[in-house]
Scaffold this motif. Structure first.
Motif, PDB file in Angstrom:
ATOM      1  N   LEU A 169       6.782   3.834  -3.238  1.00  0.00           N
ATOM      2  CA  LEU A 169       6.788   2.412  -2.894  1.00  0.00           C
ATOM      3  C   LEU A 169       6.632   2.220  -1.390  1.00  0.00           C
ATOM      4  CD1 LEU A 169       7.104  -0.482  -3.906  1.00  0.00           C
ATOM      5  CD2 LEU A 169       9.588  -0.222  -3.679  1.00  0.00           C
ATOM      6  N   SER A 170       7.288   3.073  -0.616  1.00  0.00           N
ATOM      7  CA  SER A 170       7.165   2.992   0.847  1.00  0.00           C
ATOM      8  C   SER A 170       5.741   3.314   1.296  1.00  0.00           C
ATOM      9  CB  SER A 170       8.151   3.953   1.512  1.00  0.00           C
ATOM     10  OG  SER A 170       9.489   3.630   1.182  1.00  0.00           O
ATOM     11  N   LEU A 171       5.135   4.299   0.650  1.00  0.00           N
ATOM     12  CA  LEU A 171       3.754   4.647   0.983  1.00  0.00           C
ATOM     13  C   LEU A 171       2.823   3.486   0.668  1.00  0.00           C
ATOM     14  CD1 LEU A 171       1.813   6.879   1.944  1.00  0.00           C
ATOM     15  CD2 LEU A 171       1.612   7.614  -0.440  1.00  0.00           C
ATOM     16  N   TYR A 172       3.056   2.821  -0.459  1.00  0.00           N
ATOM     17  CA  TYR A 172       2.239   1.672  -0.836  1.00  0.00           C
ATOM     18  C   TYR A 172       2.369   0.542   0.184  1.00  0.00           C
ATOM     19  CZ  TYR A 172       0.987  -2.611  -3.338  1.00  0.00           C
ATOM     20  OH  TYR A 172       0.451  -3.826  -3.692  1.00  0.00           O
ATOM     21  N   ILE A 173       3.605   0.263   0.596  1.00  0.00           N
ATOM     22  CA  ILE A 173       3.840  -0.789   1.586  1.00  0.00           C
ATOM     23  C   ILE A 173       3.156  -0.437   2.910  1.00  0.00           C
ATOM     24  CG2 ILE A 173       5.617  -1.943   2.969  1.00  0.00           C
ATOM     25  CD1 ILE A 173       7.506  -1.644   0.557  1.00  0.00           C
ATOM     26  N   TYR A 191      -4.623  -5.656  -2.603  1.00  0.00           N
ATOM     27  CA  TYR A 191      -3.460  -4.843  -2.976  1.00  0.00           C
ATOM     28  C   TYR A 191      -3.886  -3.657  -3.840  1.00  0.00           C
ATOM     29  CZ  TYR A 191      -0.445  -8.610  -1.285  1.00  0.00           C
ATOM     30  OH  TYR A 191       0.194  -9.541  -0.495  1.00  0.00           O
ATOM     31  N   GLU A 192      -4.920  -3.858  -4.620  1.00  0.00           N
ATOM     32  CA  GLU A 192      -5.396  -2.761  -5.464  1.00  0.00           C
ATOM     33  C   GLU A 192      -5.936  -1.611  -4.617  1.00  0.00           C
ATOM     34  OE1 GLU A 192      -8.250  -1.912  -9.359  1.00  0.00           O
ATOM     35  OE2 GLU A 192      -8.240  -3.892  -8.416  1.00  0.00           O
ATOM     36  N   TRP A 193      -6.545  -1.930  -3.490  1.00  0.00           N
ATOM     37  CA  TRP A 193      -7.050  -0.899  -2.577  1.00  0.00           C
ATOM     38  C   TRP A 193      -5.900   0.021  -2.141  1.00  0.00           C
ATOM     39  CZ3 TRP A 193     -11.969  -0.014  -0.279  1.00  0.00           C
ATOM     40  CH2 TRP A 193     -11.979   0.886   0.786  1.00  0.00           C
ATOM     41  N   VAL A 213      -2.548   5.156  -2.993  1.00  0.00           N
ATOM     42  CA  VAL A 213      -1.344   5.855  -3.454  1.00  0.00           C
ATOM     43  C   VAL A 213      -1.686   6.743  -4.648  1.00  0.00           C
ATOM     44  CG1 VAL A 213       0.960   5.575  -4.449  1.00  0.00           C
ATOM     45  CG2 VAL A 213       0.207   4.063  -2.610  1.00  0.00           C
ATOM     46  N   THR A 214      -2.472   6.213  -5.577  1.00  0.00           N
ATOM     47  CA  THR A 214      -2.876   6.976  -6.756  1.00  0.00           C
ATOM     48  C   THR A 214      -3.683   8.203  -6.366  1.00  0.00           C
ATOM     49  OG1 THR A 214      -2.928   4.954  -8.089  1.00  0.00           O
ATOM     50  CG2 THR A 214      -4.127   6.851  -8.935  1.00  0.00           C
ATOM     51  N   LEU A 226       3.216   2.058 -13.213  1.00  0.00           N
ATOM     52  CA  LEU A 226       3.334   1.234 -14.406  1.00  0.00           C
ATOM     53  C   LEU A 226       3.848  -0.158 -14.043  1.00  0.00           C
ATOM     54  CD1 LEU A 226       3.194   0.954 -17.489  1.00  0.00           C
ATOM     55  CD2 LEU A 226       5.538   1.830 -17.603  1.00  0.00           C
ATOM     56  N   GLY A 227       4.841  -0.211 -13.172  1.00  0.00           N
ATOM     57  CA  GLY A 227       5.361  -1.500 -12.724  1.00  0.00           C
ATOM     58  C   GLY A 227       4.288  -2.317 -12.012  1.00  0.00           C
ATOM     59  N   TRP A 228       3.484  -1.644 -11.177  1.00  0.00           N
ATOM     60  CA  TRP A 228       2.409  -2.335 -10.455  1.00  0.00           C
ATOM     61  C   TRP A 228       1.376  -2.892 -11.429  1.00  0.00           C
ATOM     62  CZ3 TRP A 228      -2.717  -2.753  -9.539  1.00  0.00           C
ATOM     63  CH2 TRP A 228      -3.116  -3.352  -8.337  1.00  0.00           C
ATOM     64  N   CYS A 229       0.993  -2.076 -12.406  1.00  0.00           N
ATOM     65  CA  CYS A 229      -0.023  -2.495 -13.381  1.00  0.00           C
ATOM     66  C   CYS A 229       0.461  -3.679 -14.218  1.00  0.00           C
ATOM     67  CB  CYS A 229      -0.384  -1.326 -14.303  1.00  0.00           C
ATOM     68  SG  CYS A 229      -1.264   0.020 -13.487  1.00  0.00           S
TER      69      CYS A 229
END
Length: 245
Positions: free
Chosen positions: A17-21, A32-34, A39-40, A89-92
């Motif tokens: 989550l920190s990496l995504y932020i 946001y998908e970028w 992260v993926t 999964l939460g993001w999706c």
């Protein structure tokens, strides 16, 4: 032991989550998908390296020792991956970006990892499934990034598509069938672990049908484009040599 596992998974979730932020802050001009796909991609590369080391070097070999007790390294990698899958999964679900098949894949992955951690066994084959599943993931993300930046319809895009289809077919379907067979004939794994393996392989086949349809449509389109160019070249060559009387 259970508390330690929960803490590892929680730390992993917080880390992803920190990496995504961080990616969101670094790429404010992007969607946001970028950032999520970055992260993926990061998880894909990391999990491929770690699961490959476990399977090919650290052991045990999943084709001969399914259902064996988890090693400490397997536990760490599974906790790391479980945190990622919970995040993704939460993001999706929040952004409603994926269909039922991808959500089913993530749900089965989460349940499979939890099952291996709770049982304290079968981490060997779960790690092998992780390797096979994530091997094509960086290519899938590269395809999306190429499309977003307008570079998909190029030689690079064709190479990425070819490698993705070839690896998915060869590893997830071909090698996956061999792994599932070894899992089913071995008396060691629990029956519900085997059932989970069948479910994951069925999901892979659902993806495979979609991928083959895409590959067929793209091949036909490329073939017609090639035929059209050949026809134009012949016509140009022929007209270029016509004599005007």
């Amino acid at each position: 032991m259970a508390l330690a596992l929960c803490l590892q998974v929680l730390c992993s979730l917080c880390g992803w989550l920190s990496l995504y932020i961080s990616f969101c802050h670094l790429n404010k001009h992007r969607s946001y998908e970028w950032s999520c796909r970055l992260v993926t991609f990061t998880h894909g590369v990391l999990s491929i390296g770690l699961s490959a080391y476990i399977g090919f070097i650290d052991g045990p070999w999943p084709f001969t020792h399914p259902g064996s007790p988890n090693t400490p390294l397997q536990v760490h990698v599974l906790c790391l991956t479980l945190g990622y899958f919970i995040f993704d999964l939460g993001w999706c679900i929040y952004f409603q970006s994926e269909g039922a098949l991808m959500l089913a894949h993530h749900t089965l992955s989460i349940l499979g990892i939890i099952m291996a951690l709770v049982l304290g066994e079968s981490g060997t084959e779960v790690n092998a499934v992780l390797f096979g599943s994530e091997l094509t993931n960086p290519l899938l993300q590269m395809r999306w990034f190429l499309r977003e930046t307008g570079h998909y319809h190029s030689f690079t895009g064709d190479v990425v598509d070819f490698l993705f289809v070839a690896l998915f077919t060869g590893v997830r379907i071909g090698v996956g069938a061999r792994l599932l067979f070894c899992e089913m004939v071995s008396p060691t794994p629990k029956w519900f672990v085997k059932a989970g393996g069948v479910a994951m392989y069925a999901v892979s086949w659902c993806f495979m049908f979609s991928i083959w349809r895409f590959a067929w449509r793209k091949s036909i389109k490329k073939y017609h484009a090639w035929r059209s160019r050949r026809s134009e070249e012949r016509q140009l060559k022929h007209n270029g040599h016509l004599k005007i009387h």
